[in-house]
Write a protein that holds these residues in place. Structure first.
Motif, PDB file in Angstrom:
ATOM      1  N   GLU A  44      11.324  70.991  94.486  1.00 49.29           N
ATOM      2  CA  GLU A  44      10.648  72.955  93.698  1.00 49.29           C
ATOM      3  C   GLU A  44      10.204  72.881  95.408  1.00 49.29           C
ATOM      4  OE1 GLU A  44      10.953  75.669  91.294  1.00 49.29           O
ATOM      5  OE2 GLU A  44      11.933  73.995  91.992  1.00 49.29           O
ATOM      6  N   LEU A  45       9.130  71.709  95.881  1.00 45.76           N
ATOM      7  CA  LEU A  45       8.417  71.908  97.156  1.00 45.76           C
ATOM      8  C   LEU A  45       9.625  72.831  98.421  1.00 45.76           C
ATOM      9  CD1 LEU A  45       5.654  72.064  98.939  1.00 45.76           C
ATOM     10  CD2 LEU A  45       5.634  70.303  99.361  1.00 45.76           C
ATOM     11  N   ARG A  46      10.260  71.564  98.525  1.00 43.31           N
ATOM     12  CA  ARG A  46      11.154  71.823  99.599  1.00 43.31           C
ATOM     13  C   ARG A  46      11.933  72.835  99.152  1.00 43.31           C
ATOM     14  NH1 ARG A  46      12.694  66.442  98.937  1.00 43.31           N
ATOM     15  NH2 ARG A  46      14.749  67.460  97.466  1.00 43.31           N
ATOM     16  N   ARG A  47      12.539  73.272  98.215  1.00 42.34           N
ATOM     17  CA  ARG A  47      13.173  74.784  97.382  1.00 42.34           C
ATOM     18  C   ARG A  47      12.408  75.740  97.747  1.00 42.34           C
ATOM     19  NH1 ARG A  47      13.868  72.303  91.805  1.00 42.34           N
ATOM     20  NH2 ARG A  47      15.510  71.719  92.437  1.00 42.34           N
ATOM     21  N   MET A  48      10.814  75.840  97.995  1.00 48.18           N
ATOM     22  CA  MET A  48       9.296  77.241  98.367  1.00 48.18           C
ATOM     23  C   MET A  48       9.847  76.809  99.991  1.00 48.18           C
ATOM     24  SD  MET A  48       6.002  77.262  97.301  1.00 48.18           S
ATOM     25  CE  MET A  48       5.763  77.562  95.655  1.00 48.18           C
ATOM     26  N   LEU A  49       9.317  75.702 100.351  1.00 49.19           N
ATOM     27  CA  LEU A  49       9.697  75.995 102.246  1.00 49.19           C
ATOM     28  C   LEU A  49      10.389  76.408 102.328  1.00 49.19           C
ATOM     29  CD1 LEU A  49       7.763  72.906 102.605  1.00 49.19           C
ATOM     30  CD2 LEU A  49       6.613  75.051 102.969  1.00 49.19           C
ATOM     31  N   THR A  50      12.065  76.166 101.689  1.00 49.07           N
ATOM     32  CA  THR A  50      13.127  76.987 102.446  1.00 49.07           C
ATOM     33  C   THR A  50      13.060  78.302 102.841  1.00 49.07           C
ATOM     34  OG1 THR A  50      14.029  74.514 102.138  1.00 49.07           O
ATOM     35  CG2 THR A  50      15.494  76.757 102.238  1.00 49.07           C
ATOM     36  N   ILE A  96      -1.281  73.186  97.248  1.00 46.80           N
ATOM     37  CA  ILE A  96      -0.261  74.197  97.638  1.00 46.80           C
ATOM     38  C   ILE A  96      -0.338  74.243  98.512  1.00 46.80           C
ATOM     39  CG2 ILE A  96       1.021  76.754  97.299  1.00 46.80           C
ATOM     40  CD1 ILE A  96       0.691  75.796  94.241  1.00 46.80           C
ATOM     41  N   ALA A  97      -1.228  75.386  98.814  1.00 45.42           N
ATOM     42  CA  ALA A  97      -1.901  75.473 100.411  1.00 45.42           C
ATOM     43  C   ALA A  97      -1.946  74.637 101.136  1.00 45.42           C
ATOM     44  CB  ALA A  97      -3.365  76.002 100.311  1.00 45.42           C
ATOM     45  N   GLN A  98      -2.107  73.829 101.125  1.00 46.21           N
ATOM     46  CA  GLN A  98      -1.993  72.261 101.979  1.00 46.21           C
ATOM     47  C   GLN A  98      -0.750  72.617 102.079  1.00 46.21           C
ATOM     48  OE1 GLN A  98      -3.631  68.806  99.085  1.00 46.21           O
ATOM     49  NE2 GLN A  98      -5.254  69.255 100.579  1.00 46.21           N
ATOM     50  N   GLN A  99       0.339  72.448 101.841  1.00 45.51           N
ATOM     51  CA  GLN A  99       1.359  72.291 102.368  1.00 45.51           C
ATOM     52  C   GLN A  99       1.827  73.792 102.627  1.00 45.51           C
ATOM     53  OE1 GLN A  99       3.483  69.920 101.793  1.00 45.51           O
ATOM     54  NE2 GLN A  99       1.157  68.969 100.826  1.00 45.51           N
ATOM     55  N   VAL A 100       1.639  74.942 102.782  1.00 48.05           N
ATOM     56  CA  VAL A 100       2.139  76.106 103.309  1.00 48.05           C
ATOM     57  C   VAL A 100       0.570  77.114 103.977  1.00 48.05           C
ATOM     58  CG1 VAL A 100       3.432  76.478 101.111  1.00 48.05           C
ATOM     59  CG2 VAL A 100       1.540  77.112 101.370  1.00 48.05           C
ATOM     60  N   ALA A 101       0.052  76.522 104.298  1.00 49.41           N
ATOM     61  CA  ALA A 101      -1.285  76.968 105.389  1.00 49.41           C
ATOM     62  C   ALA A 101      -0.380  77.542 106.419  1.00 49.41           C
ATOM     63  CB  ALA A 101      -2.424  76.665 104.856  1.00 49.41           C
ATOM     64  N   ASN A 102       0.002  76.431 107.425  1.00 48.48           N
ATOM     65  CA  ASN A 102       0.153  76.482 108.324  1.00 48.48           C
ATOM     66  C   ASN A 102       2.039  77.376 109.139  1.00 48.48           C
ATOM     67  OD1 ASN A 102      -2.216  75.983 109.519  1.00 48.48           O
ATOM     68  ND2 ASN A 102      -1.620  73.397 109.232  1.00 48.48           N
TER      69      ASN A 102
END
Length: 703
Positions: free
Chosen positions: A450-456, A500-506
């Motif tokens: 799910e994280l990969r889908r969000m990042l994509t 979630i913030a740790q994964q997408v903050a940047n």
């Protein structure tokens, strides 16, 4: 009288639309007059002869009206003088008929006759008709007056405005006797203090006071308050009184009714904006007239429009294209404005959009923006995106056991979705997702797939320079359990957002974190949960927005009744913490956005009224705001107008918003910008219009 072939061609092209717009045509009552013999007609003096226009369309056959007896001829001075109501005419096959009604439409006139429908092959183009002199024709009775024909001494009448809010009911003032009507020049002349009016139920009242407010006027009457049943869609009748009016107590001055969205009166030499008519059919698409030879638009024939739209003036369409007016055709309460240039796409620039008109020219060809900068006149160096969309799909599938199956119960929007809306200049995206899918267990690791889908998805946004607010679309619940319970403690909610913030903050596409979609029935626990999650995010990401929704489904209108405790902690009021407060707003009766009553009519300012409690709250605490959801159904033009006014108001206060909704899998949902049928979305041009507002350099309201 002969007419040029080019004029006849124009007549054919314009006939269906112009005559359809002529008021009252469908109410023609065919009189049963006797037809005189040709021998009697031969004794009658011929006043003038006119050639029948070459009209053939669904309404016309060779210039002969298909539905009842009538012919179309040029509206020359000689024809106007000879062909009048009550006069007699002789058709090409020798029949004598009486003229019952005349309708003027630009350079043409429709002569409606007694008797049965005419045979177009015998009487239509290129035949002629003759207007006969005053000598009576044997066997032809004098014309009868139509029962619905107003006498020359009848009162002036006007439509009552369709206002319903706290002060008005169907255009009737609730607190004392009075109506709201358009402030046309005719109404201002007819409705004066001392005059009498007749109401729909036959009552006669005296006018005590008149208040003019922009394009509307309030007519205050003697006597007790009136029933809303006398208001819209009834009419108000006026007749000047010869006797001195009774002097009752002065009525209370009504609050100014919400202004209509149609026109704005320009100053001399400036431009004005007016709405296009909602005409479809024949040669019209959304009020835009488009044939191989002529292009133009249809607008209301108000006094302001008549003055502004004239030959040689310039009009500017939505999108910035400027054309020059070549001809004007008046038809009842509407006017067709013919312009130069090539074809016009009515689906792109037609109703419910507006056009601007100027007697001189426009300073530039960019679309006008109906929003005023909140502070200063100079455009900011880095304007914010004020208008965006919800790209839905990742929150779908709540009717099955969570987390559900990807591509079966839910989906993330793809690159094509981002590309489509980036090209439409809607670059602010609220991206709904489910907590249960990104973190299947309380305090557990994030789901890698799910994280990969969000990042994509964020990568797609980055590619098209779009900004994304990640929206946890959970209504203050996790697997149906409320936050703040033993099963789902507040600390677990904070933990999810920290991870979630740790994964997408940047990630460059991340604009903010929407803590929770529409918290409701939280038992007063939402402020503590919001504070904990916001601080958790700030421990990881100090720069991107933390977006804090309100309790009670985040209703903007109910904000002050449910969210006073949301900023009780000073941390939530500290501007250095980059907090944005999120409200939602819909126009329907129960505020839900379901729009179950397809026939509900919306006050044009209802969105502004419902937004003000939220905006005023933000101003009081010097906070920043965001409307995360608002939407209008495609079947309601009045809701689309209300949305237009709402976005103007939000733009004036520099409050961004995201429309609900867009994205895959919506089928034919009335609020969606993406529908399976592919039919035009009336909401889209309104959004694009306000997305062009680049006057705000920071999220507001700025005070």
């Amino acid at each position: 009288m002969l007419v040029k072939k080019t004029v006849c061609t124009r007549n054919m092209l314009l006939s269906a639309a112009l005559l359809a717009a002529a008021i009252g045509l469908s109410q023609i009552q065919v009189a049963q007059a006797a037809t005189a013999k040709a021998t009697a007609a031969a004794q009658q003096t011929i006043a003038t002869t006119a050639k029948v226009n070459d009209f053939t369309s669904p309404q016309w056959l060779k210039g002969s009206w298909r539905q009842s007896a009538g012919l179309s001829i040029p509206a020359t001075a000689a024809n106007k003088a000879a062909f009048r109501k009550g006069a007699q005419i002789r058709t090409a096959d020798g029949q004598i008929r009486t003229i019952k009604v005349i309708y003027f439409s630009g350079a043409h006139m429709s002569v409606m006759l007694s008797g049965a429908t005419l045979n177009a092959s015998k009487n239509g183009h290129p035949k002629t008709i003759s207007a006969l002199g005053t000598t009576p024709v044997a066997g032809v009775p004098p014309p009868a007056t139509s029962g619905n024909q107003a006498a020359s001494s009848s009162a002036h009448s006007t439509a009552i405005n369709n206002y319903t809010n706290n002060d008005w009911l169907n255009g009737v003032w609730r607190k004392s006797a009075g109506f709201s009507i358009p402030s046309s020049s005719a109404n201002r002349s007819a409705f004066k203090v001392g005059s009498s009016v007749k109401l729909a139920d036959g009552q006669a009242r005296k006018i005590n006071a008149v208040y003019v407010s922009g394009k509307n006027m309030s007519v205050m009457l003697s006597g007790a308050a009136l029933s809303g049943k006398l208001g819209y869609p009834n009419k108000l009748f006026s007749a000047t009184s010869s006797s001195a009016p009774v002097a009752p107590a002065a009525p209370s001055k009504p609050a100014t009714p919400a202004p209509g969205p149609v026109t704005s009166q320009p100053a001399t030499g400036s431009s004005m904006t007016t709405a296009l008519n909602a005409f479809n059919g024949g040669d019209f698409v959304n009020g835009v007239y488009n044939t191989s030879k002529f292009v133009g638009i249809s607008v209301k024939a108000t006094a302001e429009n008549k003055a502004a739209f004239h030959k040689g003036a310039k009009i500017r369409f939505f999108g910035g294209e400027v054309r020059t007016i070549k001809l004007i055709y008046h038809s009842g309460g509407n006017m067709t404005v013919m312009v130069d240039g090539g074809a016009i796409n009515g689906k792109a620039v037609g109703y419910p959009r507006t056009v601007s008109v100027s007697s001189t020219s426009f300073s530039n060809t960019s679309p006008s923006v109906d929003s005023t900068p909140a502070a200063g006149n100079a455009a900011p160096a880095n304007p914010i995106n004020l208008v965006g969309i919800n790209l839905a799909g990742a929150e779908f599938g709540t009717d099955v056991r969570l987390p559900g199956v990807y591509l079966k119960q839910y989906i993330y929007p793809g690159e094509a979705d981002f590309k489509r809306y980036a090209e439409r200049n809607l670059k602010l995206v609220r991206l709904p997702f489910r907590w249960e899918r990104i973190q299947p267990r309380v305090n557990g690791e994030l789901n890698s797939a799910e994280l990969r889908r969000m990042l994509t998805t964020l990568d797609h946004a980055k590619k098209y320079n779009m900004q994304v607010i990640l929206d946890m679309h959970n209504y203050y619940r996790y697997y149906g359990k409320m936050i703040g319970t033993n099963e789902v403690p507040v600390s677990a909610f904070a933990d999810a957002w920290r991870r979630i913030a740790q994964q997408v903050a940047n990630h460059p596409a991340v604009y903010g974190y929407g803590l929770m979609n529409e918290p409701h029935t939280t038992n007063g626990k939402w402020p503590a949960a919001a504070l904990a999650a916001a601080k958790s995010i700030r421990s990881v990401d100090a720069k991107n927005w933390v977006v804090v929704a309100g309790d009670r489904w985040s209703s903007a209108f109910h904000w002050q009744s449910y969210n006073t405790q949301l900023v009780k902690d000073a941390w939530m009021r500290d501007p250095s913490n980059n907090l944005m407060f999120e409200a939602h707003l819909y126009f329907d009766k129960d505020y839900s956005g379901y729009y179950t009553n397809r026939y509900e009519q919306y006050d044009p300012m209802i969105g502004v009224v419902r937004a003000k409690p939220f905006v005023e709250w933000l101003s009081r605490y010097r906070l920043r705001g965001f409307i995360g959801e608002h939407g209008a159904p495609d079947f309601s033009p009045s809701a689309v107008v209300a949305m237009d006014n709402l976005l103007k108001y939000l733009g004036q206060n520099c409050i961004p918003s995201t429309y609900w909704a867009a994205g895959p899998w919506w089928g034919d949902y009335a609020l969606s910008l993406d529908v399976k049928s592919g039919k035009p979305r009336p909401q889209l041009p309104i959004l694009q219009k306000h997305a062009a507002n680049k006057s705000c350099g920071a999220v507001g309201p700025l005070r």
